[in-house]
Design an enzyme around this catalytic site. Structure first.
Site, short mmCIF file in Angstrom:
data_model
loop_
_atom_site.label_atom_id
_atom_site.label_comp_id
_atom_site.label_asym_id
_atom_site.label_seq_id
_atom_site.Cartn_x
_atom_site.Cartn_y
_atom_site.Cartn_z
N ASP A 26 12.66 10.04 8.87
CA ASP A 26 12.21 9.57 7.56
C ASP A 26 12.46 8.07 7.44
OD1 ASP A 26 11.45 10.36 4.65
OD2 ASP A 26 13.14 8.99 4.45
N HIS B 193 6.28 6.41 -2.83
CA HIS B 193 7.75 6.35 -2.89
C HIS B 193 8.30 6.64 -4.29
CE1 HIS B 193 11.26 4.39 -0.55
NE2 HIS B 193 11.74 5.24 -1.42
N LYS C 8 6.60 5.71 3.61
CA LYS C 8 6.28 5.73 2.17
C LYS C 8 5.63 4.44 1.68
CE LYS C 8 10.57 8.33 1.84
NZ LYS C 8 11.58 7.63 2.65
N TYR D 82 12.38 0.07 3.55
CA TYR D 82 13.64 0.07 4.32
C TYR D 82 13.66 -1.06 5.36
CZ TYR D 82 14.04 4.88 2.49
OH TYR D 82 14.08 6.01 1.69
#
Ligand SMILES: NC(=O)c1ccc[n+]([C@@H]2O[C@H](COP(=O)([O-])OP(=O)(O)OC[C@H]3O[C@@H](n4cnc5c(N)ncnc54)[C@H](OP(=O)(O)O)[C@@H]3O)[C@@H](O)[C@H]2O)c1
Length: 329
Positions: A47, A114, A81, A52
């Site tokens: 994931d 997200h 996402k 990120y």
């Protein structure tokens, strides 16, 4: 030990019920090492997210494993996402393509929105927010139908095998379902022993939507993240030192983290614990050689705290809670 349980998505894809999370990795080297360890240990579900900022190193490791012949692309389940600055119909395709470029992949297995709140976008800066008076500027009320239509186009174009939502409420999911040609295959939301989300899970089950639990260990290090974001630390629920969880762990000769993760599997939810520590990466996937019995589950069900136990409320993004689509009121 490999992940032996999977959830089946409406497309027929199998999602391993235990994956590795990657929020808050500190360097490219750290995330590369963690993903290598995870793949060696049998993790096949990864994931990540555009925000990120680690899609590139993750993609690098995945491609090394594929090009060396150790793995085939179809052995892996990769989720990423759409960032909050992409939650606008004009920006879905652009961010989908950016993620694929970062990951150096032709497709992802699952592409999620997200968060149900959109922000104004600018090309520069790490988070790409437009800042005014010290706070990021939101888009007006989210046009769920228009954004979902763009998500569906990503499936049509072969860029995502499945599409889904993250941090959406029952009523927001119902709005998406009303206009959906391709139904959301998955909801990724915070679920753990202290925040069991029973109504939301029931709604997803009725509508054929699989669920992935983020923050499955109630992230014991979340205050480090808040500190980095310039937010005040908060009192965190401590599942890993809960005496009830500890007693069940002792009974099965397992750790509290393993019980907390197994609990999610028992209720039909997949989990994506994050760790960059090899011993913990191994610990977290070693949950397929025991089961929780009715007595254990009854005791764990009683630990529900509900909303006050929520960790990831996104309030580190200043002013987000004032948006009409903020889901954690
Ligand atoms: N969709 C969303 O909005 C959303 C929001 C939050 C998270 N997520 C996803 O969900 C994943 C998991 O959530 P999270 O990272 O916030 O929280 P988490 O998985 O509940 O907790 C992660 C933290 O716990 C530590 N840890 C991991 N395994 C442990 C163990 N067995 N014993 C003790 N400590 C352990 C890790 O430390 P070390 O790394 O130092 O080992 C890390 O700091 C994320 O990484 C991300 O992929 C998604």
């Amino acid at each position: 030990m490999a992940s032996k349980i999977s959830l089946t998505l409406p497309s027929g894809q199998k999602m391993p019920a235990l994956g590795i999370g990657t929020l808050e990795t500190n360097s490219e080297e750290e995330v590369e090492a963690a993903i290598n360890v995870a793949l060696e240990l049998g993790y096949r579900h990864i994931d990540t997210a555009f925000v990120y900022q680690n899609e590139k190193p993750i993609g690098k490791v995945i491609n090394q494993w594929i090009s060396s012949g150790k793995l085939k692309r179809e052995d892996l389940f990769i989720t990423t996402k759409l960032p909050l600055v992409g939650v606008h119909p004009d920006r879905v395709e652009m961010f989908m393509k950016k993620s694929l470029e970062n990951l150096q992949l032709d497709y992802v297995d699952l592409y999620l929105i997200h968060f149900p709140v959109g922000f104004k976008y600018q090309e520069d800066g790490p988070h790409m927010f437009v800042i005014e008076n010290g706070a990021p500027v939101t888009e007006p009320k989210t046009d769920h139908a228009a954004i979902w239509k763009k998500m569906e186009e990503q499936v049509d174009a072969g860029r995502a095998k499945s599409i889904g939502l993250s941090n959406y409420t029952v009523s927001q999911i119902a709005t998406v379902l009303k206009s959906a040609r391709i139904k959301p295959a998955n909801l990724q939301v915070e679920v753990h022993v202290y925040l069991q989300q029973r109504k939301l899970l029931e709604f997803c089950k009725k509508n054929g939507i699989t669920v992935v639990a983020h923050t499955p260990l109630a992230n014991p290090n979340f205050n480090k993240f808040l500190e980095k974001m310039g937010s005040k630390p908060k009192k965190l629920p401590d599942i890993l030192n809960d005496p009830v969880v500890g007693k069940i762990a002792q009974k099965h000769k397992k750790t509290a983290a393993q019980v907390a993760l197994r609990f999610l599997l028992e209720i039909g939810v997949a989990a994506i614990p994050k760790s960059v520590t090899p011993k913990r990466i191994e610990e977290n996937i070693s949950i397929f050689d025991f089961k929780l019995d009715c007595k254990d589950m009854k005791a764990l069900n009683k630990l529900e705290v509900g909303e006050p136990a929520r960790i990831a409320d996104f309030k580190a993004i200043r002013g987000i809670e004032n948006h009409p689509d903020y889901p954690m009121k």
